[in-house]
Design a protein around this motif. Structure first.
Motif, PDB file in Angstrom:
ATOM      1  N   LEU A  16       0.827  -1.199   0.000  1.00  0.00           N
ATOM      2  CA  LEU A  16       0.000   0.000   0.000  1.00  0.00           C
ATOM      3  C   LEU A  16       0.870   1.261   0.000  1.00  0.00           C
ATOM      4  O   LEU A  16       0.603   2.216  -0.735  1.00  0.00           O
ATOM      5  N   ILE A  17       1.914   1.252   0.820  1.00  0.00           N
ATOM      6  CA  ILE A  17       2.829   2.397   0.866  1.00  0.00           C
ATOM      7  C   ILE A  17       3.518   2.581  -0.485  1.00  0.00           C
ATOM      8  O   ILE A  17       3.645   3.697  -0.993  1.00  0.00           O
ATOM      9  N   SER A  18       3.934   1.465  -1.080  1.00  0.00           N
ATOM     10  CA  SER A  18       4.618   1.521  -2.375  1.00  0.00           C
ATOM     11  C   SER A  18       3.720   2.118  -3.448  1.00  0.00           C
ATOM     12  O   SER A  18       4.150   2.955  -4.251  1.00  0.00           O
ATOM     13  N   GLU A  19       2.449   1.712  -3.453  1.00  0.00           N
ATOM     14  CA  GLU A  19       1.496   2.243  -4.435  1.00  0.00           C
ATOM     15  C   GLU A  19       1.271   3.735  -4.222  1.00  0.00           C
ATOM     16  O   GLU A  19       1.193   4.508  -5.189  1.00  0.00           O
ATOM     17  N   SER A  20       1.191   4.153  -2.960  1.00  0.00           N
ATOM     18  CA  SER A  20       0.976   5.559  -2.653  1.00  0.00           C
ATOM     19  C   SER A  20       2.178   6.404  -3.070  1.00  0.00           C
ATOM     20  O   SER A  20       2.020   7.496  -3.624  1.00  0.00           O
ATOM     21  N   VAL A  21       3.361   5.903  -2.825  1.00  0.00           N
ATOM     22  CA  VAL A  21       4.579   6.635  -3.210  1.00  0.00           C
ATOM     23  C   VAL A  21       4.662   6.751  -4.727  1.00  0.00           C
ATOM     24  O   VAL A  21       5.019   7.805  -5.270  1.00  0.00           O
ATOM     25  N   SER A  22       4.326   5.664  -5.418  1.00  0.00           N
ATOM     26  CA  SER A  22       4.356   5.675  -6.880  1.00  0.00           C
ATOM     27  C   SER A  22       3.379   6.695  -7.441  1.00  0.00           C
ATOM     28  O   SER A  22       3.698   7.450  -8.373  1.00  0.00           O
ATOM     29  N   ASN A  23       2.171   6.749  -6.857  1.00  0.00           N
ATOM     30  CA  ASN A  23       1.171   7.704  -7.320  1.00  0.00           C
ATOM     31  C   ASN A  23       1.601   9.131  -7.026  1.00  0.00           C
ATOM     32  O   ASN A  23       1.434  10.036  -7.866  1.00  0.00           O
ATOM     33  N   ALA A  24       2.170   9.364  -5.836  1.00  0.00           N
ATOM     34  CA  ALA A  24       2.625  10.704  -5.477  1.00  0.00           C
ATOM     35  C   ALA A  24       3.758  11.159  -6.397  1.00  0.00           C
ATOM     36  O   ALA A  24       3.795  12.314  -6.839  1.00  0.00           O
ATOM     37  N   ILE A  74       9.991  16.760 -24.848  1.00  0.00           N
ATOM     38  CA  ILE A  74       9.646  15.669 -23.934  1.00  0.00           C
ATOM     39  C   ILE A  74       9.341  14.431 -24.760  1.00  0.00           C
ATOM     40  O   ILE A  74       8.548  14.487 -25.709  1.00  0.00           O
ATOM     41  N   GLY A  75       9.960  13.327 -24.397  1.00  0.00           N
ATOM     42  CA  GLY A  75       9.769  12.079 -25.138  1.00  0.00           C
ATOM     43  C   GLY A  75       8.467  11.387 -24.776  1.00  0.00           C
ATOM     44  O   GLY A  75       7.963  11.532 -23.652  1.00  0.00           O
ATOM     45  N   ARG A  76       7.932  10.642 -25.712  1.00  0.00           N
ATOM     46  CA  ARG A  76       6.688   9.912 -25.472  1.00  0.00           C
ATOM     47  C   ARG A  76       6.807   8.924 -24.308  1.00  0.00           C
ATOM     48  O   ARG A  76       5.868   8.815 -23.499  1.00  0.00           O
ATOM     49  N   PRO A  77       7.926   8.185 -24.178  1.00  0.00           N
ATOM     50  CA  PRO A  77       8.027   7.237 -23.053  1.00  0.00           C
ATOM     51  C   PRO A  77       7.894   7.913 -21.692  1.00  0.00           C
ATOM     52  O   PRO A  77       7.309   7.332 -20.773  1.00  0.00           O
ATOM     53  N   GLU A  78       8.428   9.118 -21.550  1.00  0.00           N
ATOM     54  CA  GLU A  78       8.321   9.817 -20.267  1.00  0.00           C
ATOM     55  C   GLU A  78       6.872  10.146 -19.946  1.00  0.00           C
ATOM     56  O   GLU A  78       6.401   9.927 -18.818  1.00  0.00           O
ATOM     57  N   VAL A  79       6.139  10.644 -20.938  1.00  0.00           N
ATOM     58  CA  VAL A  79       4.742  11.018 -20.702  1.00  0.00           C
ATOM     59  C   VAL A  79       3.891   9.787 -20.418  1.00  0.00           C
ATOM     60  O   VAL A  79       3.082   9.778 -19.478  1.00  0.00           O
ATOM     61  N   THR A  80       4.044   8.741 -21.214  1.00  0.00           N
ATOM     62  CA  THR A  80       3.227   7.547 -21.016  1.00  0.00           C
ATOM     63  C   THR A  80       3.533   6.872 -19.678  1.00  0.00           C
ATOM     64  O   THR A  80       2.638   6.306 -19.044  1.00  0.00           O
ATOM     65  N   SER A  81       4.787   6.954 -19.230  1.00  0.00           N
ATOM     66  CA  SER A  81       5.145   6.393 -17.928  1.00  0.00           C
ATOM     67  C   SER A  81       4.441   7.152 -16.805  1.00  0.00           C
ATOM     68  O   SER A  81       3.902   6.545 -15.866  1.00  0.00           O
ATOM     69  N   ILE A  82       4.427   8.471 -16.907  1.00  0.00           N
ATOM     70  CA  ILE A  82       3.747   9.290 -15.889  1.00  0.00           C
ATOM     71  C   ILE A  82       2.257   8.961 -15.850  1.00  0.00           C
ATOM     72  O   ILE A  82       1.676   8.746 -14.776  1.00  0.00           O
ATOM     73  N   LEU A  83       1.630   8.899 -17.013  1.00  0.00           N
ATOM     74  CA  LEU A  83       0.186   8.656 -17.078  1.00  0.00           C
ATOM     75  C   LEU A  83      -0.161   7.241 -16.604  1.00  0.00           C
ATOM     76  O   LEU A  83      -1.199   7.034 -15.966  1.00  0.00           O
ATOM     77  N   ALA A  84       0.694   6.278 -16.913  1.00  0.00           N
ATOM     78  CA  ALA A  84       0.445   4.900 -16.462  1.00  0.00           C
ATOM     79  C   ALA A  84       0.494   4.818 -14.939  1.00  0.00           C
ATOM     80  O   ALA A  84      -0.360   4.175 -14.304  1.00  0.00           O
TER      81      ALA A  84
END
Length: 203
Positions: free
Chosen positions: A52-60, A80-90
């Motif tokens: 749960l902590i890991s998921e919260s940190v990832s989202n933050a 800005i590269g596409r991989p960076e944006v898609t990683s953030i959105l994922a």
């Protein structure tokens, strides 16, 4: 008699954008360190609390990276590269009822991505129960489109995107509605907005 020539006044910096960049920059490193520490704890086989902590940190972390682009300074020379944006959105939508499909290909100018993410936030505000957002880009314009079974569209806020005379009350949760038209105007871009069964912001 010697005439002194004064320098031409420099353009005023965007203080709000610089502040956004600074805050996000300073928060990314400690969040990354916390994430690394959680990964080490997870390797010891601890329980669901660590997950749960890991998921919260990832989202933050994803939120901070998102905000850094959407609210931070954006120079026209930056890409800005596409991989960076898609990683953030994922990371941002993992486990949520909202899906975001970034269909723009290749590297993009940072100011364009900034506008797209601000538009995306406007659509997200109208989809508290989830939905699907797609971001497309052509040689002429960008489109951010959203569909959902239920929408909550606050008409005064959406009107303010194209009507500069509109002055709806904007709180912290709706600040992107105030920033998007200002940023578009600063870039010399024109917003087109569609509300109804499909939400769309184009520029």
């Amino acid at each position: 008699m010697t005439l002194m020539q004064t320098d031409a006044p420099r353009p005023r910096p965007d203080i709000a954008a610089l502040l956004g960049s600074r805050i996000c920059h300073d928060l990314i490193s400690p969040l990354g360190a916390i994430g690394n520490g959680v990964e080490l704890l997870a390797m010891s086989g601890t329980g669901p609390e660590i997950a749960l902590i890991s998921e919260s940190v990832s989202n933050a972390s994803a939120r901070i990276r998102f905000f850094r682009i959407a609210f931070g300074a954006a120079e026209s020379s930056q890409r800005i590269g596409r991989p960076e944006v898609t990683s953030i959105l994922a990371d941002l939508t993992r486990g949520s009822r909202l899906s975001i499909e970034w269909q723009a290909q290749g590297d993009q100018a940072r100011p364009d991505v900034k506008l797209a993410l601000l538009a995306l936030q406007c659509l997200e505000s109208a989809m508290p129960w989830g939905g699907r957002i797609t971001v497309t880009e052509t040689s002429r314009n960008w489109q951010v489109r959203g569909t959902a079974e239920r929408l909550r569209v606050e008409e005064p806020l959406w009107q303010s995107l194209t009507d500069r005379s509109a002055a709806p009350e904007v709180g912290p949760a709706q600040v992107h509605f105030a920033i998007l038209p200002e940023e578009a105007a600063a870039q010399g871009r024109r917003l087109a907005v569609e509300t109804g069964a499909v939400l769309c912001i184009a520029f």
